[in-house]
Design an enzyme around this catalytic site. Structure first.
Site, PDB file in Angstrom:
ATOM      1  N   ASN A   1       0.828  -1.209   0.000  1.00 32.90           N
ATOM      2  CA  ASN A   1       0.000   0.000   0.000  1.00 32.90           C
ATOM      3  C   ASN A   1       0.859   1.255   0.000  1.00 32.90           C
ATOM      4  O   ASN A   1       0.870   2.038   0.939  1.00 32.90           O
ATOM      5  CB  ASN A   1      -0.929   0.017   1.211  1.00 32.90           C
ATOM      6  CG  ASN A   1      -1.710  -1.263   1.336  1.00 32.90           C
ATOM      7  OD1 ASN A   1      -1.198  -2.267   1.826  1.00 32.90           O
ATOM      8  ND2 ASN A   1      -2.929  -1.251   0.861  1.00 32.90           N
TER       9      ASN A   1
ATOM     10  N   HIS B   1      -6.584  -9.450   4.333  1.00 30.43           N
ATOM     11  CA  HIS B   1      -6.928  -8.608   5.488  1.00 30.43           C
ATOM     12  C   HIS B   1      -8.442  -8.679   5.583  1.00 30.43           C
ATOM     13  O   HIS B   1      -9.131  -8.149   4.717  1.00 30.43           O
ATOM     14  CB  HIS B   1      -6.445  -7.183   5.222  1.00 30.43           C
ATOM     15  CG  HIS B   1      -6.891  -6.190   6.250  1.00 30.43           C
ATOM     16  ND1 HIS B   1      -6.364  -6.159   7.517  1.00 30.43           N
ATOM     17  CD2 HIS B   1      -7.809  -5.203   6.211  1.00 30.43           C
ATOM     18  CE1 HIS B   1      -6.933  -5.180   8.204  1.00 30.43           C
ATOM     19  NE2 HIS B   1      -7.825  -4.591   7.441  1.00 30.43           N
TER      20      HIS B   1
ATOM     21  N   ASP C   1       2.571  -5.620  12.528  1.00 31.02           N
ATOM     22  CA  ASP C   1       1.677  -4.683  11.840  1.00 31.02           C
ATOM     23  C   ASP C   1       2.250  -3.261  11.951  1.00 31.02           C
ATOM     24  O   ASP C   1       1.534  -2.301  12.237  1.00 31.02           O
ATOM     25  CB  ASP C   1       0.263  -4.757  12.425  1.00 31.02           C
ATOM     26  CG  ASP C   1      -0.759  -4.064  11.538  1.00 31.02           C
ATOM     27  OD1 ASP C   1      -0.456  -3.832  10.351  1.00 31.02           O
ATOM     28  OD2 ASP C   1      -1.854  -3.735  12.028  1.00 31.02           O
TER      29      ASP C   1
ATOM     30  N   GLY D   1      -3.220   2.905  12.447  1.00 34.21           N
ATOM     31  CA  GLY D   1      -1.988   2.128  12.489  1.00 34.21           C
ATOM     32  C   GLY D   1      -1.018   2.571  13.562  1.00 34.21           C
ATOM     33  O   GLY D   1      -1.089   3.689  14.071  1.00 34.21           O
TER      34      GLY D   1
END
Lengths: 315, 431
Positions: free
Chosen positions: B101, B186, B312, B331
């Site tokens: 991404n 995901h 992550d 995040g």
């Protein structure tokens, strides 16, 4: 008597009014006692005081509002503050400025109090971290609208003389309502029994954990209630998948004389406004001067906001 | 040519080879593992060899982190390969799968060359780039699995996004099966989670934030596992967050379905209560859920329902987080604290040490099909050495990552990485 009163007065340490959740019982009593004193003032011919003379109040409304914004504006002016209402449509926020940058800019002008309404829950908390004046929450997302709950409490006390022991039904779109949340916290704290009446699709998750009884049958939820508090059903909810139609909603969750009969004979009808007549409330009931205290809520709103400005304004 | 290295006087744990003994490791002059275990003792070393005393600390294979976001290309101000590599090394991570991404997204062969070149030139750790499942992560047109795989892509995932269309997903699985490509999902249903910010429950009601129901995750996992019956491929669920999803996984494992599952260290170590007064550093995807969910994820590890722990690691600059909760970026930074935070689960007796190490080393390597995560003889010497009992406090100003959005600021941890080796070279040593 005077001595007792003085003794009872509790100094509010916290400088911001972010939500009912952050207030103690004594702080709430102080606000309501103070507000009572302003009711008479607001009804007199000379309404101006100089308690906040020299203080600057900025109203920062990111969401359109008629009654709350004008109520805060009048409250500040009647206490003698210089009040500025920011027009967000023309401001730098529309040009992409963040809330914190806006706050810092305004902070540099040394306001004493900022009244904020924002579409995002928690925005007043963020603002309060960044400015060194007092912040008053005039509604944030779905979280809280503390002055609305306080004015509702004052209205009830004014009519019923107390809140403790009363049975209060809050009806309608609880899911999206900050008014409902603030009222649940406040009425519980003041000793009322709170019923929530709503279709399942408009109930927030785990709402019973907030200390309320939940009803999906309005007649059962209104039974023996002293107060029937209706909430606005926003138009867009009717077009989403929350409800089949306005007609079905009115049939099952609209306040009609028929359903009101289940409540106590002297039960009062409240609504934070603006109303959708014929959607959540029968139009005649809304105007029934014996039952509806909707206009009184607006009137006392100014007094409550004066009290909040006085108490929370940075000394 | 480098000197031979003798790492001695340590506790060597290599779950892949069922090894847990006092001893050492010999790294040959090519940076490969020459010998490992109790036979490597602090005795007569060759005079030209370099001796490193492990001081009774634990030596494990360098960790393999399957879910890491790098800012290159497009978001270099959040993290670049150099800062990521420094951050990873200080956390004992030597291999990462970088999420696609970026801007532009990693969805075609030409950009993979750029990525590999940057990774090679700027990073000291092993970068295994993932490419997207679908063009521009739009969930419509699948990417060139075969060609991308030939370029060195080890996994395919839309990263922060989920393929919503079941027909597209079924074709992806069908096609991936024939090219033996690893598909990482995901799991989140976009419509059920639309506008959601945190776990749906009492906390979301109190904070007035729209909730993300656990159902949004469960329903995608259920769908994909059904598809897997018809279209078998190497399928991995990126990270799960709830007890509900775990029950689906348990049922599928009982039916002997073959797939693997990951979990973020955040969901193992934090819960929704930690969000407190709108802490945007704890705005995560999947969201932090209830304590009950957290406990069940730990149980999932112990019951072999969860195969991998990921950091992550998603660096976000301060400006992206200094916003209202609704506007703030999603995040948390985490690669540097992955092992110490995982060790918390050992210290509080939730998970056995060797199990934890397996989920951080050989398990992800096996799923990815890469020659990492082990101390087997002849393999490249990627090694992490840590002090199991050293206590310290997380201080974001000391993080090596370019972004400081740690969700565990001021948390007291026990266990700290002291040395990290990549291909036999000691690239990190805590002073």
């Amino acid at each position: 008597m005077a001595i007792i009163k003085k003794f009872k007065a509790v100094k509010i340490e916290q400088n911001h009014l972010l939500g009912i959740q952050n207030l103690s019982f004594s702080q709430i009593s102080q606000i309501l006692d103070q507000a009572k004193n302003f009711i008479a003032l607001n009804r007199s011919s000379s309404k101006k005081m100089d308690i906040l003379r020299g203080k600057t109040q900025i109203n920062l409304f990111f969401e359109p509002s008629t009654r709350t914004q004008s109520s805060f504006e009048l409250a500040g002016k009647r206490l003698g503050a210089d009040v500025m209402s920011m027009n967000i449509v023309n401001s730098a926020i529309k040009k992409g400025e963040t809330l914190i940058d806006t706050a810092m800019t305004l902070n540099a002008m040394h306001p004493d109090i900022i009244v904020i309404r924002h579409q995002d829950s928690g925005a007043p908390n963020l603002l309060a971290q960044k400015v060194n004046c007092s912040v008053i929450n005039a509604g944030d997302g779905r979280r809280e609208h503390p002055t609305q709950a306080l004015l509702d409490a004052l209205t009830i006390i004014n009519r019923k003389g107390k809140i403790k022991g009363l049975k209060i039904a809050i009806c309608g779109d609880i899911l999206h309502s900050r008014v409902a949340r603030s009222n649940i916290y406040l009425m519980n704290l003041l000793g009322a029994e709170v019923n929530i009446v709503a279709p399942k699709t408009l109930l927030p998750h785990s709402i019973e954990r907030l200390g309320v009884k939940v009803f999906t049958n309005m007649k059962k939820g209104l039974k023996d209630c002293d107060i029937v508090m209706m909430l606005r059903l926003q138009n867009e909810r009717m077009h989403g998948s929350f409800l089949p139609s306005a007609r079905e909603y009115y049939e099952y969750f609209g306040l009609t004389p028929d359903k009101l009969k289940l409540a106590k004979k002297d039960a009062l009808i409240m609504h934070p406004g603006p109303m959708n007549r014929g959607v959540e409330i029968d139009t005649n009931l809304a105007d029934d001067i014996n039952r509806s205290v909707i206009r009184e809520q607006v009137e006392l709103g100014v007094a409550v906001r004066m009290a909040c400005l006085k108490i929370f304004c940075k000394k | 040519m480098m000197k031979e290295k003798y790492l001695v006087n340590g506790r060597i744990i290599d779950p892949k080879n069922n090894l847990d003994e006092i001893g050492g490791v010999i790294i040959d002059s090519n940076g490969l593992i020459k010998a490992v275990g109790k036979k490597v003792v602090n005795g007569n070393l060759p005079s030209k060899a370099e001796k490193i005393d492990l001081k009774k600390q634990i030596l494990i294979p360098g960790q393999v982190d399957m879910r890491v976001f790098v800012g290159e290309p497009g978001y270099e101000y959040k993290e670049n390969f150099r800062t990521l590599s420094d951050a990873a090394l200080s956390g004992g991570v030597t291999s990462v799968v970088s999420m696609p991404n970026t801007s532009p997204v990693i969805d075609n062969v030409s950009i993979v060359d750029f990525l590999k070149r940057r990774g090679r030139d700027k990073s000291k750790i092993n970068i295994f780039p993932a490419a997207t499942l679908t063009k521009n992560t739009e969930g419509k047109q699948m990417t060139e699995f075969g060609l991308l795989k030939r370029k060195g892509i080890v996994a395919f995932t839309d990263g922060t996004k989920t393929v919503q269309d079941p027909q597209v997903m079924s074709r992806i699985m069908n096609f991936a099966g024939q090219s033996d490509s690893l598909i990482i999902q995901h799991a989140e249903d976009n419509i059920l989670s639309n506008g959601g910010l945190i776990n749906e429950g009492e906390i979301s009601t109190r904070l007035g934030l729209k909730g993300i129901p656990a159902l949004a995750e469960k329903i995608i996992v259920e769908r994909d596992l059904s598809l897997l019956e018809e279209y078998f491929c190497r399928y991995h669920i990126s990270q799960i967050s709830s007890k509900k999803t775990l029950s689906v996984i348990k049922k599928a494992k009982n039916e002997k379905k073959k797939f693997t599952t990951g979990v973020s260290i955040n969901n193992l170590s934090l819960n929704e209560n930690d969000i407190g007064d709108f802490k945007t550093f704890l705005k995560l995807s999947p969201p932090l859920r209830t304590e009950n969910d957290r406990q069940s994820l730990i149980e999932g590890i112990n019951n072999d329902l969860i195969d991998v722990i990921v950091s992550d690691h998603k660096p976000e600059d301060e400006e992206s987080k200094r916003l209202t909760f609704a506007q703030a970026a999603t995040g948390a930074s985490g690669i540097e604290t992955l092992l110490p935070l995982a060790l918390e689960l050992f210290h509080n007796k939730s998970v056995k040490l060797n199990k934890l190490i397996a989920l951080l080393t050989c398990n992800p390597a096996k799923i990815l099909g890469i020659d990492k995560g082990t101390l087997s003889k002849g393999k490249e010497a990627d090694i992490c050495v840590f002090d199991l009992n050293k206590t310290w406090t997380v201080d974001k100003s000391k993080l090596k990552s370019k972004s400081k959005n740690t969700p565990i600021e001021n948390r007291k941890l026990q266990g700290l990485v002291s040395k990290t080796f990549v291909k036999g070279e000691m690239l990190y040593e805590r002073t």
